[in-house]
Design a protein around this motif. Structure first.
Motif, PDB file in Angstrom:
ATOM      1  N   UNK A  57      40.946  48.476  36.769  1.00  0.00           N
ATOM      2  CA  UNK A  57      39.793  49.298  37.143  1.00  0.00           C
ATOM      3  C   UNK A  57      38.871  48.551  38.099  1.00  0.00           C
ATOM      4  N   UNK A  58      38.509  47.328  37.751  1.00  0.00           N
ATOM      5  CA  UNK A  58      37.590  46.583  38.618  1.00  0.00           C
ATOM      6  C   UNK A  58      38.227  46.259  39.954  1.00  0.00           C
ATOM      7  N   UNK A  59      39.505  45.909  39.960  1.00  0.00           N
ATOM      8  CA  UNK A  59      40.201  45.642  41.218  1.00  0.00           C
ATOM      9  C   UNK A  59      40.291  46.882  42.088  1.00  0.00           C
ATOM     10  N   UNK A  60      40.571  48.017  41.470  1.00  0.00           N
ATOM     11  CA  UNK A  60      40.651  49.275  42.219  1.00  0.00           C
ATOM     12  C   UNK A  60      39.317  49.659  42.837  1.00  0.00           C
ATOM     13  N   UNK A  61      38.252  49.537  42.068  1.00  0.00           N
ATOM     14  CA  UNK A  61      36.925  49.872  42.585  1.00  0.00           C
ATOM     15  C   UNK A  61      36.537  48.915  43.707  1.00  0.00           C
ATOM     16  N   UNK A  62      36.829  47.639  43.529  1.00  0.00           N
ATOM     17  CA  UNK A  62      36.527  46.664  44.582  1.00  0.00           C
ATOM     18  C   UNK A  62      37.299  46.989  45.855  1.00  0.00           C
ATOM     19  N   UNK A  63      38.565  47.299  45.734  1.00  0.00           N
ATOM     20  CA  UNK A  63      39.381  47.645  46.894  1.00  0.00           C
ATOM     21  C   UNK A  63      38.844  48.891  47.593  1.00  0.00           C
ATOM     22  N   UNK A  78      30.439  44.560  63.120  1.00  0.00           N
ATOM     23  CA  UNK A  78      30.721  43.161  62.822  1.00  0.00           C
ATOM     24  C   UNK A  78      30.751  42.906  61.326  1.00  0.00           C
ATOM     25  N   UNK A  79      31.061  41.688  60.965  1.00  0.00           N
ATOM     26  CA  UNK A  79      31.200  41.316  59.558  1.00  0.00           C
ATOM     27  C   UNK A  79      29.842  41.349  58.859  1.00  0.00           C
ATOM     28  N   UNK A  80      29.816  41.983  57.707  1.00  0.00           N
ATOM     29  CA  UNK A  80      28.606  42.070  56.882  1.00  0.00           C
ATOM     30  C   UNK A  80      28.876  41.381  55.550  1.00  0.00           C
ATOM     31  N   UNK A  81      28.490  40.110  55.437  1.00  0.00           N
ATOM     32  CA  UNK A  81      28.736  39.397  54.168  1.00  0.00           C
ATOM     33  C   UNK A  81      28.108  40.091  52.966  1.00  0.00           C
ATOM     34  N   UNK A  82      26.988  40.760  53.158  1.00  0.00           N
ATOM     35  CA  UNK A  82      26.339  41.454  52.033  1.00  0.00           C
ATOM     36  C   UNK A  82      27.214  42.597  51.524  1.00  0.00           C
ATOM     37  N   UNK A  83      27.865  43.325  52.435  1.00  0.00           N
ATOM     38  CA  UNK A  83      28.744  44.425  52.025  1.00  0.00           C
ATOM     39  C   UNK A  83      29.956  43.881  51.276  1.00  0.00           C
ATOM     40  N   UNK A  84      30.506  42.770  51.765  1.00  0.00           N
ATOM     41  CA  UNK A  84      31.641  42.151  51.077  1.00  0.00           C
ATOM     42  C   UNK A  84      31.227  41.638  49.698  1.00  0.00           C
ATOM     43  N   UNK A  85      30.075  40.980  49.641  1.00  0.00           N
ATOM     44  CA  UNK A  85      29.584  40.448  48.366  1.00  0.00           C
ATOM     45  C   UNK A  85      29.267  41.565  47.382  1.00  0.00           C
ATOM     46  N   UNK A  86      28.727  42.669  47.889  1.00  0.00           N
ATOM     47  CA  UNK A  86      28.421  43.799  47.000  1.00  0.00           C
ATOM     48  C   UNK A  86      29.700  44.355  46.383  1.00  0.00           C
ATOM     49  N   UNK A  87      30.752  44.484  47.184  1.00  0.00           N
ATOM     50  CA  UNK A  87      32.023  44.985  46.653  1.00  0.00           C
ATOM     51  C   UNK A  87      32.591  44.086  45.577  1.00  0.00           C
ATOM     52  N   UNK A  88      32.569  42.792  45.840  1.00  0.00           N
ATOM     53  CA  UNK A  88      33.066  41.829  44.850  1.00  0.00           C
ATOM     54  C   UNK A  88      32.160  41.830  43.618  1.00  0.00           C
ATOM     55  N   UNK A  89      30.864  41.923  43.830  1.00  0.00           N
ATOM     56  CA  UNK A  89      29.915  41.955  42.711  1.00  0.00           C
ATOM     57  C   UNK A  89      30.123  43.160  41.822  1.00  0.00           C
ATOM     58  N   UNK A  90      30.357  44.314  42.436  1.00  0.00           N
ATOM     59  CA  UNK A  90      30.623  45.527  41.656  1.00  0.00           C
ATOM     60  C   UNK A  90      31.893  45.353  40.830  1.00  0.00           C
ATOM     61  N   UNK A  91      32.915  44.775  41.440  1.00  0.00           N
ATOM     62  CA  UNK A  91      34.163  44.542  40.711  1.00  0.00           C
ATOM     63  C   UNK A  91      33.979  43.608  39.535  1.00  0.00           C
ATOM     64  N   UNK A  92      33.247  42.527  39.748  1.00  0.00           N
ATOM     65  CA  UNK A  92      32.998  41.558  38.664  1.00  0.00           C
ATOM     66  C   UNK A  92      32.166  42.209  37.554  1.00  0.00           C
ATOM     67  N   UNK A  93      31.179  42.987  37.943  1.00  0.00           N
ATOM     68  CA  UNK A  93      30.349  43.669  36.943  1.00  0.00           C
ATOM     69  C   UNK A  93      31.176  44.638  36.099  1.00  0.00           C
ATOM     70  N   UNK A  94      31.996  45.455  36.750  1.00  0.00           N
ATOM     71  CA  UNK A  94      32.854  46.382  36.003  1.00  0.00           C
ATOM     72  C   UNK A  94      33.816  45.644  35.087  1.00  0.00           C
ATOM     73  N   UNK A  95      34.421  44.571  35.588  1.00  0.00           N
ATOM     74  CA  UNK A  95      35.339  43.774  34.782  1.00  0.00           C
ATOM     75  C   UNK A  95      34.631  43.270  33.527  1.00  0.00           C
ATOM     76  N   UNK A  96      33.423  42.739  33.701  1.00  0.00           N
ATOM     77  CA  UNK A  96      32.659  42.202  32.568  1.00  0.00           C
ATOM     78  C   UNK A  96      32.315  43.282  31.548  1.00  0.00           C
ATOM     79  N   UNK A  97      31.868  44.423  32.028  1.00  0.00           N
ATOM     80  CA  UNK A  97      31.495  45.519  31.118  1.00  0.00           C
ATOM     81  C   UNK A  97      32.706  45.997  30.328  1.00  0.00           C
TER      82      UNK A  97
END
Length: 122
Positions: A57-63, A78-97
């Protein structure tokens, strides 16, 4: 797989299932063997499924986030590190929950097993 509550009427099956999900002992000692088996079955299922479900679930949402948000933003401006970090953060949060909820249900199933075993002994 055998249903531990197969010999119970629908109302007793519902009571046993609710008691196990809540981590409690059943009120009728005659239902205790089915409750113990149901709690053990729940533990096996939770142990086998919690981690893979959390990863999937978390991997799918992150992808999806990265493909639908980060990639279009990167292509257009161009590259937006905040957008990349937000995606990874959402995945980690879902995984934890998901992992925490699975561990909570596992703890309740173990508690239900122990309480119903004590009911059988006493």
């Amino acid at each position: 797989m055998n249903d531990p509550a197969a010999g119970l009427d629908p109302e007793a099956r519902r009571r046993v299932s609710l008691a196990v999900r809540a981590g409690e002992a059943v009120t009728d000692p005659a239902d205790a063997p089915a409750a113990v088996e149901l709690a053990r079955l729940a533990q096996r299922r939770l142990e086998a499924r919690t981690l893979p479900s959390a990863l999937r679930i978390s991997g799918g949402v992150t992808l999806v986030w990265l493909v639908l948000v980060a990639l279009p933003a990167t292509i257009s401006t161009g590259v937006h590190p905040a957008a990349l970090a937000a995606g990874v953060g959402i995945g980690v949060l879902l995984f934890s929950v998901i992992l925490l909820l699975g561990r909570r249900q596992l703890r309740l199933a173990r508690r239900a097993e122990q309480r119903n075993l004590r009911l059988l002994e006493g």
